[in-house]
Design an enzyme around this catalytic site. Structure first.
Site, PDB file in Angstrom:
ATOM      1  N   CYS A 183      43.567  31.683  38.457  1.00  0.00           N
ATOM      2  CA  CYS A 183      44.014  32.517  37.127  1.00  0.00           C
ATOM      3  C   CYS A 183      43.091  33.908  37.272  1.00  0.00           C
ATOM      4  O   CYS A 183      41.869  33.926  37.295  1.00  0.00           O
ATOM      5  CB  CYS A 183      43.833  31.883  35.790  1.00  0.00           C
ATOM      6  SG  CYS A 183      44.545  32.606  34.651  1.00  0.00           S
ATOM      7  N   CYS A 184      43.556  35.123  37.036  1.00  0.00           N
ATOM      8  CA  CYS A 184      42.850  36.337  37.152  1.00  0.00           C
ATOM      9  C   CYS A 184      42.766  36.983  35.911  1.00  0.00           C
ATOM     10  O   CYS A 184      41.711  38.086  35.445  1.00  0.00           O
ATOM     11  CB  CYS A 184      43.637  37.381  37.965  1.00  0.00           C
ATOM     12  SG  CYS A 184      45.133  37.921  37.529  1.00  0.00           S
ATOM     13  N   GLN A 185      43.420  36.566  34.883  1.00  0.00           N
ATOM     14  CA  GLN A 185      43.565  37.140  33.571  1.00  0.00           C
ATOM     15  C   GLN A 185      42.070  37.446  32.753  1.00  0.00           C
ATOM     16  O   GLN A 185      41.860  38.302  32.311  1.00  0.00           O
ATOM     17  CB  GLN A 185      44.538  36.614  32.506  1.00  0.00           C
ATOM     18  CG  GLN A 185      45.893  36.618  32.920  1.00  0.00           C
ATOM     19  CD  GLN A 185      46.581  35.967  33.614  1.00  0.00           C
ATOM     20  OE1 GLN A 185      45.831  35.129  34.367  1.00  0.00           O
ATOM     21  NE2 GLN A 185      47.955  35.650  33.671  1.00  0.00           N
TER      22      GLN A 185
END
Length: 307
Positions: free
Chosen positions: A72-74
Site C-alpha cells: 500500500c502506497c497511500q
C-alpha cells in the site's frame, strides 16, 4: 517458465505484465474482495486468496521464482499525506512487512517491489531494508518514469530489485519513445456536459481558459489539485499520473467530460479487453493503485536480460 506470486495484486498490473514477459503467476492475494474477483476474471489459472497479508499462511503459498509486490502506497504518497500517528496511514505503511515475511519463508531468487519514491523516505525504510538484507538479499532501487518504458502516462515510481547476489543488481531499463495521450483518448465518445453551468468551480473555468490559450479547443486538464498547474496538457504527450479518483478532464469546444474508466485503463497500459467492474468508481480506484502492466513487463524483461 519462471513462476511468480503477486502480493497486493489489485486488478493485476504486475500479473498482466508478468504474463506478457513469459512468467506464470501461480498465486495472487489482496484484501479487497472486489479486486480479487476481477483479478480472478483476468487470470483464471492463478490461485487466489482474499486476506490481510499480515495474517498470511506462507506455508500454503506455492514455491516460486519471483515475488512481485506493491505494498500500500497511500501512507507514503504526497497526494494522501504521510504524517506519523495517523492510524490509517501507519497501518498502510506496515503492509510492506508482508514482503519480508514472504521472503523469509520461501527465499525466492528475486523479488520486485513497486511503490512511490517516498517509500524510501519512510522512517522504517532503513529497518525494512536491513531485514531484507538479513535474509540474504541485495537491494537495488530504481526510480522510473513509466512513460520512459512506453506507458502513455507520466508516472514516477520506485522499483526495488531484491536479489540473492553478491552485489545489488541495477537493471538496464532502455528509454522508449513516449506515447501520446491521443493514442487512447476518444474525443468523439463519452458523456459531455457544458463547461459553463451552475456549480462549476471558478478554478476549473480558469483552467479551461488557460488551456484554450495554449492548446486551442481540444485538450486535457487536471480537474482538481495542482496537476499541470492552472492550465491543460497537450494530447501529443503522455497523460499525467492516473490516481484513484477522477482527476483528468477532456475539453472539446464548450463541452467537457471526465476521463472514462476504459481510457484510464488504457493510460495504465492494461490490454484492450481487460475485464473490469461496471462501476466507474471501483475501476478508477483499482487503476490508480495498479502497476502499469507494460512497466512491469519491461522491468521483468530487463531482469531476465541481466541474469
Amino acid at each position: 517458465m519462471p513462476t511468480a506470486i503477486d502480493l497486493f495484486a489489485g486488478l493485476g498490473g504486475w500479473s498482466t505484465g508478468a504474463r506478457a514477459a513469459g512468467v506464470q503467476v501461480l498465486w495472487a492475494a489482496n484484501h479487497w474482495p472486489i479486486a480479487v474477483e476481477w483479478h480472478s476474471a483476468n487470470h483464471p489459472d492463478t490461485l487466489h486468496v482474499c486476506q490481510d497479508l499480515h495474517q498470511a499462511r506462507w506455508d500454503q503459498v506455492p514455491a516460486h521464482d519471483i515475488l512481485l509486490a506493491s505494498p500500500c502506497c497511500q501512507g507514503h504518497s504526497k497526494a494522501r499525506g504521510q504524517a506519523n500517528g495517523n492510524p490509517q496511514h501507519d497501518a498502510s505503511r506496515s503492509t510492506a512487512w508482508a514482503v519480508v515475511s514472504a521472503l523469509e519463508f520461501h527465499r525466492p531468487g528475486v523479488a520486485l517491489v513497486e511503490n512511490v519514491p517516498e517509500f524510501a523516505d519512510w522512517a522504517l525504510y532503513p529497518a525494512w531494508t536491513a531485514a531484507v538484507q538479513a535474509l540474504g538479499y541485495q537491494v537495488a532501487p530504481h526510480i522510473v518514469d513509466c512513460a520512459d518504458l512506453g506507458v502513455p502516462q507520466h508516472r514516477v515510481r520506485l522499483f526495488l530489485v531484491l536479489t540473492r547476489s553478491k552485489a545489488p543488481l541495477m537493471l538496464e531499463l532502455h528509454r522508449r519513445q513516449h506515447v501520446a495521450a491521443s493514442s487512447f483518448l476518444d474525443f468523439e465518445g463519452g458523456k459531455w456536459s457544458p463547461i459553463v453551468k451552475d456549480g462549476r468551480a471558478a478554478a476549473t473555468l480558469q483552467r479551461v481558459e488557460n488551456g484554450r490559450a495554449r492548446f486551442g479547443e481540444q485538450f486535457i486538464m487536471p480537474y482538481y489539485g495542482k496537476g499541470s498547474g492552472l492550465t491543460g496538457r497537450d494530447t501529443n504527450r503522455p497523460i499525467g499520473t492516473i490516481t484513484t479518483l477522477d482527476r483528468w478532464a477532456l475539453v472539446r469546444g464548450d463541452e467537457m467530460r471526465m476521463l472514462s474508466a476504459n481510457e484510464a485503463l488504457a493510460a495504465m497500459s492494461f490490454p484492450v479487453g481487460t475485464l473490469r467492474p461496471n462501476s466507474h468508481r471501483q475501476t478508477m480506484h483499482m487503476a490508480g493503485n495498479a502497476v502499469p502492466p507494460l512497466a512491469g513487463q519491461r522491468v521483468l524483461e530487463a531482469l531476465f536480460a541481466a541474469a
